[in-house]
Design a protein around this motif. Sequence first.
Motif, PDB file in Angstrom:
ATOM      1  N   HIS A 197      34.132  22.123  21.642  1.00 50.24           N
ATOM      2  CA  HIS A 197      34.371  20.335  21.817  1.00 50.24           C
ATOM      3  C   HIS A 197      33.466  19.734  22.894  1.00 50.24           C
ATOM      4  O   HIS A 197      32.951  18.832  22.169  1.00 50.24           O
ATOM      5  CB  HIS A 197      35.425  20.570  22.354  1.00 50.24           C
ATOM      6  N   LEU A 201      30.767  17.037  21.867  1.00 50.12           N
ATOM      7  CA  LEU A 201      31.453  15.611  22.156  1.00 50.12           C
ATOM      8  C   LEU A 201      30.258  14.366  22.933  1.00 50.12           C
ATOM      9  O   LEU A 201      30.262  13.558  22.121  1.00 50.12           O
ATOM     10  CB  LEU A 201      32.449  15.565  23.400  1.00 50.12           C
ATOM     11  N   SER A 204      28.240  12.883  19.201  1.00 52.81           N
ATOM     12  CA  SER A 204      28.715  13.386  18.137  1.00 52.81           C
ATOM     13  C   SER A 204      28.413  11.863  17.360  1.00 52.81           C
ATOM     14  O   SER A 204      28.841  12.330  16.057  1.00 52.81           O
ATOM     15  CB  SER A 204      30.949  12.040  18.845  1.00 52.81           C
ATOM     16  N   TRP A 212      29.942  17.733  10.497  1.00 51.21           N
ATOM     17  CA  TRP A 212      30.382  16.993  11.701  1.00 51.21           C
ATOM     18  C   TRP A 212      31.860  17.616  11.155  1.00 51.21           C
ATOM     19  O   TRP A 212      32.236  18.567  12.011  1.00 51.21           O
ATOM     20  CB  TRP A 212      30.738  15.831  11.338  1.00 51.21           C
ATOM     21  N   LEU A 227      36.683  13.116  19.960  1.00 45.73           N
ATOM     22  CA  LEU A 227      35.742  13.739  19.292  1.00 45.73           C
ATOM     23  C   LEU A 227      35.569  12.619  18.142  1.00 45.73           C
ATOM     24  O   LEU A 227      34.391  11.902  18.499  1.00 45.73           O
ATOM     25  CB  LEU A 227      35.578  14.729  18.294  1.00 45.73           C
ATOM     26  N   GLU A 228      36.740  11.923  17.709  1.00 48.47           N
ATOM     27  CA  GLU A 228      35.959  10.893  16.557  1.00 48.47           C
ATOM     28  C   GLU A 228      35.878   9.915  17.499  1.00 48.47           C
ATOM     29  O   GLU A 228      35.250   8.664  16.893  1.00 48.47           O
ATOM     30  CB  GLU A 228      37.147  10.917  15.123  1.00 48.47           C
ATOM     31  N   ARG A 231      32.450   9.795  18.215  1.00 50.35           N
ATOM     32  CA  ARG A 231      31.427   9.159  17.124  1.00 50.35           C
ATOM     33  C   ARG A 231      31.999   7.710  16.860  1.00 50.35           C
ATOM     34  O   ARG A 231      30.596   7.013  16.415  1.00 50.35           O
ATOM     35  CB  ARG A 231      32.034   9.788  15.999  1.00 50.35           C
TER      36      ARG A 231
END
Length: 235
Positions: A197, A201, A204, A212, A227-228, A231
């Motif tokens: 993670h 991060l 991303s 991913w 993370l989303e 991103r």
Amino acid sequence: MAAVDAELRRRATPGRAEMEKAYLKSTLEHLGTAVADVRAAMRPVVRRPDLDHDGLVDLALGLWEPPIHERRLAAVELLRGRADLLTGGDLPLLEELVREARTWALVDVLAASVVGPIVEHDPAAAGVLDRWVTDEDVWVRRAALLALLVPLRAGRGDWERFARYADAMLDEREFFIRKASGWVLRDTGRRRPDLVHAWLLPRSARASGVTWREAVKPLTDEQRAELERARSAGG
């Protein structure tokens, strides 16, 4: 060698040969012997108490030629089964096998289960991977990543080296590199999700979709959500 060849052919299925050759987009001859049957054929050879280093290498090279997929797979299984006989001095030979293999079906086992134990037990030998990771050959680059897989999966291993390699290749367009990076991240994350993670991060937005998707599989819902967001924000 003759006995192994005969056993591989005895276990072969012509229809399987055609399908496997098409699936792997292979230029090799295929006999149609299943992986499990290749391993079964090699089991008594691997267990031979009189098999020494030179005998191992000679037999592996003999099986490697002529270019028949199952014979090459048998050579890889032999090397995997007796990787304890190999040292850093064998890495040039293994590099040549990786270059000639030209398929994940051979390269992945060579990298993770033959090269991997050598570089884990001989830190000085691991430096060869620093050269592999910048090689023009996509299979050599993939091997550099996957050589670090097994110990990382077990919760140990050279994370710093892998992280350096994965960062350098994060913008790669080659599918087999992107997939290998994601594979190692996924398996590392099963035991050390916080490590993956934290690495992913700030990267991303750069990570490819395939990298991913694999990397986030073992992470917690909260980690995936963070993370989303990063991103989507491009960071």
